[in-house]
Design a protein around this motif. Sequence first.
Motif, PDB file in Angstrom:
ATOM      1  N   VAL A  15       0.833  -1.206   0.000  1.00 20.30           N
ATOM      2  CA  VAL A  15       0.000   0.000   0.000  1.00 20.30           C
ATOM      3  C   VAL A  15       0.870   1.259   0.000  1.00 20.30           C
ATOM      4  CG1 VAL A  15      -1.736   1.309   1.279  1.00 20.30           C
ATOM      5  CG2 VAL A  15      -1.903  -1.172   1.140  1.00 20.30           C
ATOM      6  N   GLY A  16       1.894   1.291   0.851  1.00 21.46           N
ATOM      7  CA  GLY A  16       2.763   2.463   0.928  1.00 21.46           C
ATOM      8  C   GLY A  16       3.490   2.729  -0.371  1.00 21.46           C
ATOM      9  N   GLN A  17       3.989   1.659  -0.992  1.00 20.29           N
ATOM     10  CA  GLN A  17       4.690   1.828  -2.259  1.00 20.29           C
ATOM     11  C   GLN A  17       3.738   2.269  -3.366  1.00 20.29           C
ATOM     12  OE1 GLN A  17       7.153  -1.744  -3.037  1.00 20.29           O
ATOM     13  NE2 GLN A  17       7.169  -2.011  -0.816  1.00 20.29           N
ATOM     14  N   GLY A  18       2.517   1.719  -3.355  1.00 18.93           N
ATOM     15  CA  GLY A  18       1.534   2.126  -4.352  1.00 18.93           C
ATOM     16  C   GLY A  18       1.151   3.585  -4.201  1.00 18.93           C
ATOM     17  N   PHE A  19       1.027   4.033  -2.939  1.00 21.48           N
ATOM     18  CA  PHE A  19       0.701   5.436  -2.677  1.00 21.48           C
ATOM     19  C   PHE A  19       1.831   6.349  -3.151  1.00 21.48           C
ATOM     20  CE2 PHE A  19       0.850   8.976   0.515  1.00 21.48           C
ATOM     21  CZ  PHE A  19      -0.232   9.678   0.009  1.00 21.48           C
ATOM     22  N   ALA A  20       3.073   5.977  -2.830  1.00 22.53           N
ATOM     23  CA  ALA A  20       4.221   6.783  -3.252  1.00 22.53           C
ATOM     24  C   ALA A  20       4.310   6.841  -4.777  1.00 22.53           C
ATOM     25  CB  ALA A  20       5.504   6.204  -2.666  1.00 22.53           C
TER      26      ALA A  20
ATOM     27  N   ILE B 196     -19.551  -8.201   0.079  1.00 15.82           N
ATOM     28  CA  ILE B 196     -18.175  -8.571   0.404  1.00 15.82           C
ATOM     29  C   ILE B 196     -17.415  -7.275   0.663  1.00 15.82           C
ATOM     30  CG2 ILE B 196     -16.086  -9.718  -0.399  1.00 15.82           C
ATOM     31  CD1 ILE B 196     -17.874 -11.359  -2.293  1.00 15.82           C
ATOM     32  N   LEU B 197     -17.178  -6.976   1.923  1.00 14.00           N
ATOM     33  CA  LEU B 197     -16.563  -5.701   2.293  1.00 14.00           C
ATOM     34  C   LEU B 197     -15.069  -5.839   2.509  1.00 14.00           C
ATOM     35  CD1 LEU B 197     -19.303  -4.445   4.781  1.00 14.00           C
ATOM     36  CD2 LEU B 197     -19.143  -4.094   2.322  1.00 14.00           C
ATOM     37  N   ASN B 198     -14.481  -6.878   1.950  1.00 16.22           N
ATOM     38  CA  ASN B 198     -13.079  -7.187   2.177  1.00 16.22           C
ATOM     39  C   ASN B 198     -12.435  -7.518   0.838  1.00 16.22           C
ATOM     40  OD1 ASN B 198     -10.848  -9.127   2.508  1.00 16.22           O
ATOM     41  ND2 ASN B 198     -11.259  -8.993   4.689  1.00 16.22           N
ATOM     42  N   GLY B 199     -11.514  -6.677   0.410  1.00 17.01           N
ATOM     43  CA  GLY B 199     -10.886  -6.875  -0.891  1.00 17.01           C
ATOM     44  C   GLY B 199     -10.144  -8.191  -1.007  1.00 17.01           C
ATOM     45  N   THR B 200      -9.533  -8.640   0.090  1.00 17.86           N
ATOM     46  CA  THR B 200      -8.792  -9.907   0.072  1.00 17.86           C
ATOM     47  C   THR B 200      -9.740 -11.066  -0.186  1.00 17.86           C
ATOM     48  OG1 THR B 200      -7.231  -8.990   1.662  1.00 17.86           O
ATOM     49  CG2 THR B 200      -7.228 -11.370   1.380  1.00 17.86           C
ATOM     50  N   THR B 201     -10.857 -11.091   0.556  1.00 22.37           N
ATOM     51  CA  THR B 201     -11.838 -12.159   0.365  1.00 22.37           C
ATOM     52  C   THR B 201     -12.389 -12.132  -1.048  1.00 22.37           C
ATOM     53  OG1 THR B 201     -12.444 -12.028   2.700  1.00 22.37           O
ATOM     54  CG2 THR B 201     -13.994 -13.121   1.247  1.00 22.37           C
ATOM     55  N   ASN B 202     -12.653 -10.954  -1.564  1.00 21.20           N
ATOM     56  CA  ASN B 202     -13.178 -10.828  -2.918  1.00 21.20           C
ATOM     57  C   ASN B 202     -12.195 -11.408  -3.934  1.00 21.20           C
ATOM     58  OD1 ASN B 202     -15.294  -9.910  -4.628  1.00 21.20           O
ATOM     59  ND2 ASN B 202     -14.030  -8.173  -5.237  1.00 21.20           N
TER      60      ASN B 202
ATOM     61  N   ALA C 113      -5.214 -19.904  -3.533  1.00 25.48           N
ATOM     62  CA  ALA C 113      -5.687 -18.528  -3.710  1.00 25.48           C
ATOM     63  C   ALA C 113      -5.241 -17.654  -2.543  1.00 25.48           C
ATOM     64  CB  ALA C 113      -7.206 -18.515  -3.833  1.00 25.48           C
ATOM     65  N   LEU C 114      -5.307 -18.194  -1.324  1.00 17.70           N
ATOM     66  CA  LEU C 114      -4.852 -17.443  -0.157  1.00 17.70           C
ATOM     67  C   LEU C 114      -3.352 -17.177  -0.237  1.00 17.70           C
ATOM     68  CD1 LEU C 114      -5.107 -16.191   2.632  1.00 17.70           C
ATOM     69  CD2 LEU C 114      -5.015 -18.500   3.608  1.00 17.70           C
ATOM     70  N   ALA C 115      -2.579 -18.191  -0.612  1.00 21.48           N
ATOM     71  CA  ALA C 115      -1.131 -18.022  -0.727  1.00 21.48           C
ATOM     72  C   ALA C 115      -0.785 -16.961  -1.767  1.00 21.48           C
ATOM     73  CB  ALA C 115      -0.466 -19.356  -1.077  1.00 21.48           C
TER      74      ALA C 115
ATOM     75  N   TYR D 169      -1.984  -8.669  -0.673  1.00 24.34           N
ATOM     76  CA  TYR D 169      -3.382  -8.360  -0.380  1.00 24.34           C
ATOM     77  C   TYR D 169      -3.769  -8.850   1.016  1.00 24.34           C
ATOM     78  CZ  TYR D 169      -3.589  -7.904  -5.495  1.00 24.34           C
ATOM     79  OH  TYR D 169      -3.357  -7.559  -6.795  1.00 24.34           O
ATOM     80  N   ALA D 170      -3.296 -10.059   1.364  1.00 25.35           N
ATOM     81  CA  ALA D 170      -3.612 -10.653   2.665  1.00 25.35           C
ATOM     82  C   ALA D 170      -2.468 -10.397   3.637  1.00 25.35           C
ATOM     83  CB  ALA D 170      -3.863 -12.159   2.515  1.00 25.35           C
ATOM     84  N   GLU D 171      -2.812 -10.256   4.905  1.00 27.71           N
ATOM     85  CA  GLU D 171      -1.807 -10.075   5.942  1.00 27.71           C
ATOM     86  C   GLU D 171      -1.003 -11.353   6.117  1.00 27.71           C
ATOM     87  OE1 GLU D 171      -1.194  -7.351   7.655  1.00 27.71           O
ATOM     88  OE2 GLU D 171      -3.012  -6.131   7.733  1.00 27.71           O
ATOM     89  N   ALA D 172       0.165 -11.220   6.783  1.00 26.39           N
ATOM     90  CA  ALA D 172       0.963 -12.394   7.094  1.00 26.39           C
ATOM     91  C   ALA D 172       0.147 -13.387   7.929  1.00 26.39           C
ATOM     92  CB  ALA D 172       2.226 -11.974   7.844  1.00 26.39           C
ATOM     93  N   ASP D 173      -0.623 -12.859   8.888  1.00 25.73           N
ATOM     94  CA  ASP D 173      -1.619 -13.656   9.603  1.00 25.73           C
ATOM     95  C   ASP D 173      -2.966 -13.300   8.988  1.00 25.73           C
ATOM     96  OD1 ASP D 173      -3.450 -14.854  11.211  1.00 25.73           O
ATOM     97  OD2 ASP D 173      -2.821 -13.880  13.075  1.00 25.73           O
ATOM     98  N   PRO D 174      -3.495 -14.174   8.122  1.00 25.91           N
ATOM     99  CA  PRO D 174      -4.683 -13.800   7.343  1.00 25.91           C
ATOM    100  C   PRO D 174      -6.001 -14.023   8.071  1.00 25.91           C
ATOM    101  CG  PRO D 174      -3.978 -15.990   6.714  1.00 25.91           C
ATOM    102  CD  PRO D 174      -2.993 -15.509   7.764  1.00 25.91           C
TER     103      PRO D 174
END
Length: 217
Positions: free
Chosen positions: A11-16, A178-184, A199-201, A208-213
């Motif tokens: 996210v930070g790199q995309g914003f920059a 579906i209010l979660n981009g990762t799940t979508n 798909a999760l991996a 998109y998914a956190e290290a702890d998803p």
Amino acid sequence: MNIALIGFGVVGQGFAEALHKKAAQLRDEHGFAAQIVAVTTRSRGTLYCPDGLDLSALLVTGGGSLAAYPDGDGLHRDWTTEQIITASNADVIVELAYSNLETGQPAIDHVRAAMNAGKHVVLANKGPVALAFAELNTLAAQNGVEFLFEATVMAGTPALRLAQHTLRGTTIFAARGILNGTTNYILTQMEAGMPYADALAEAQEKGYAEADPTADV
């Protein structure tokens, strides 16, 4: 506007990158001129330059160590996150770090410190909103700063702003979908035949998914 980023992942790199590519358009169409003056990470280093960081050089570092960023006049590498939040010349603190949904820390403390220092806060970190929204919303009002958190759900799709502004005056009884981009993303891949685990991996690999998803799925 001077901006400090806490976290420099996808996210930070995309914003920059967006600020870098659209600088002229943002200035010409909206009168908006922003520079990133600080980036702080948990394990890859910290950068602070009051005159602004070179986004071309910053983006070259990507997900690697910020030690690769070239030295220059006014550059600091030894400021702590707390110093950057409270003592830098940043007007806005953008909290993009890992979301701890058990304690919300250290992000909640980051937000508190920023607001008490008179700095606006923008969040893509879910923890503070999920666990301390009422407190932080009140604190923002008391300090006269903005508290913005659209990016915490639906990958930044303006769902919250829709309710807060566009539909102001209506009574909202429920929200469904579906209010979660990762799940979508995962469901879309599964619809195309990919197993859930794969798909999760892939979602984790793409950032998109956190290290702890757990909270994502």
